[in-house]
Enzyme design. Structure first.
Site, mmCIF file in Angstrom:
data_model
loop_
_atom_site.group_PDB
_atom_site.id
_atom_site.type_symbol
_atom_site.label_atom_id
_atom_site.label_comp_id
_atom_site.label_asym_id
_atom_site.label_seq_id
_atom_site.Cartn_x
_atom_site.Cartn_y
_atom_site.Cartn_z
ATOM 1 N N GLY A 1 -2.834 5.331 9.811
ATOM 2 C CA GLY A 1 -2.190 5.586 8.522
ATOM 3 C C GLY A 1 -2.037 4.342 7.676
ATOM 4 N N ASP A 2 -2.495 3.206 8.193
ATOM 5 C CA ASP A 2 -2.265 1.939 7.508
ATOM 6 C C ASP A 2 -3.014 1.830 6.183
ATOM 7 O OD1 ASP A 2 -1.241 -1.000 7.980
ATOM 8 O OD2 ASP A 2 -3.271 -1.124 7.166
ATOM 9 N N VAL A 3 -2.269 1.521 5.141
ATOM 10 C CA VAL A 3 -2.855 1.411 3.808
ATOM 11 C C VAL A 3 -3.893 0.290 3.731
ATOM 12 C CG1 VAL A 3 -2.327 0.887 1.408
ATOM 13 C CG2 VAL A 3 -0.792 2.291 2.725
#
Length: 321
Positions: free
Chosen positions: A275-277
């Site tokens: 989920g890391d931007v």
DNA sequence: CTCCAGGTTGCGT
DNA sequence: ACGCAACATGGA
């Protein structure tokens, strides 16, 4: 041919008491690792000057307690690290077991016992990763060996930009007030969980953390202080997924933070903060997409990374920061 | 001014 | 199960 291990360290040990050398096997280069650390402007837990990395550490005091010391790391050549240690008073009298602890910290910090060759072999054949490994050849997944520090950094970094996260960490570290003054410079230590566990949430909100984030940090600190959460406990998990479940059961720790900590502290190679931007933006850039990939697209691109997701993520991050 | 940052929770469909 | 506002602040 050199390999990591006790015998190599011993053979190369310089017997001046507070100095020791570590030969690191290929693929390793000190420069990209130092460059990673140097890239964090406003970092308060280490200092880099003239190729020398200095950091205050908690060490055994020889009688069951703890004593702080100052570690210095530099490269004699790209694969030969020179480690020096000073006691809290800034002099060279250190115990052999403190040298051992400092060396163990360095080995953990830079993931020195990992054989990176399989990762590079995989990355060579991966359309995204192949462009990340040449510019950063020899880079290790730089870790955060202390569990409370890793969790705190993960929680602090949730949703905000990295610059602001560093500011908040600095405020927390300075508010808790543990440091070493050596050679005219102040070297801060990350506070122990016991210290943060006793803070009121209002004390953290004053540092401009959200009320929620303050509660998450203190709640996590309490679990660690009470011995209900530890690195050992997480390491005993049968799988990365099980360790992730242990962490996400804690209020304030979602899938991103759990995987971030498993990656940087527990060093589970398959930990993967999808989920890391930053990861999404790196993939978007490298894949020439006009938008961030969906989680499904990311999993598809990562299908070949099995067992090296953490390293893939770390190298992709380096393309951005 | 608006949008996005190394997300997560808690409430509403 | 899934969508969405709230959260504090800073930089583009």
């Amino acid at each position: 041919m050199w390999y990591n291990g006790e015998d190599v360290t011993r053979r190369l040990a310089i017997l001046t008491g507070n100095e020791r050398k570590i030969k690191v096997p290929e693929p390793f280069r000190f420069t990209p690792n130092l460059a990673y650390l140097a890239g964090a402007a406003n970092e308060c837990l280490y200092r880099i000057r003239e190729g020398r990395l200095r950091k205050a550490l908690r060490l055994p005091d020889g009688s069951g307690g703890q004593a702080a010391g100052l570690l210095e790391l530099r490269a004699e050549d790209e694969s030969l690290l020179a480690l020096r240690l000073w006691n809290a008073a800034g002099t060279e009298e250190v115990l052999p077991e403190q040298m051992d602890a400092a060396e163990a910290y360095v080995r953990d910090w830079f993931d020195l016992s990992r054989d990176l060759a399989p990762f590079y072999a995989m990355a060579e054949r991966d359309s995204l990763l192949q462009r990340t490994i040449r510019p950063f050849y020899g880079l290790r997944l730089v870790g955060i060996p202390d569990l409370f520090e890793a969790l705190s950094w993960g929680i602090i970094g949730q949703q905000i930009n990295l610059a602001f996260a560093h500011t908040l960490k600095r405020r927390l570290v300075e508010a808790c007030g543990e440091y070493l003054d050596i050679g005219g410079e102040r070297h801060w230590l990350f506070p122990p969980a016991e210290r943060v566990a006793e803070l009121p949430a209002a004390a953290l909100q004053e540092l401009q953390m959200t009320g929620r984030k303050s509660e998450y940090l203190i709640g996590t600190a309490r679990l660690i202080a009470e011995g209900r959460l530890s690195k050992e406990l997480l390491a005993q998990a049968g799988s990365c997924a099980e360790a992730e479940r242990m962490l996400t059961g804690i209020r304030g720790i979602g899938p991103w933070t759990a995987n971030y900590v498993l990656m940087r502290c527990l060093r589970m190679p398959a930990a993967f903060p999808v989920g890391d931007v930053g990861l999404q933006n790196a993939v978007r850039q490298l894949a020439g997409m006009d938008r961030k990939p969906t989680q499904e697209e990311l999993y598809r691109l990562a299908a070949g990374w099995t067992g090296w997701e953490s390293y893939a993520t770390f190298y992709l991050w380096r393309m951005l920061y």
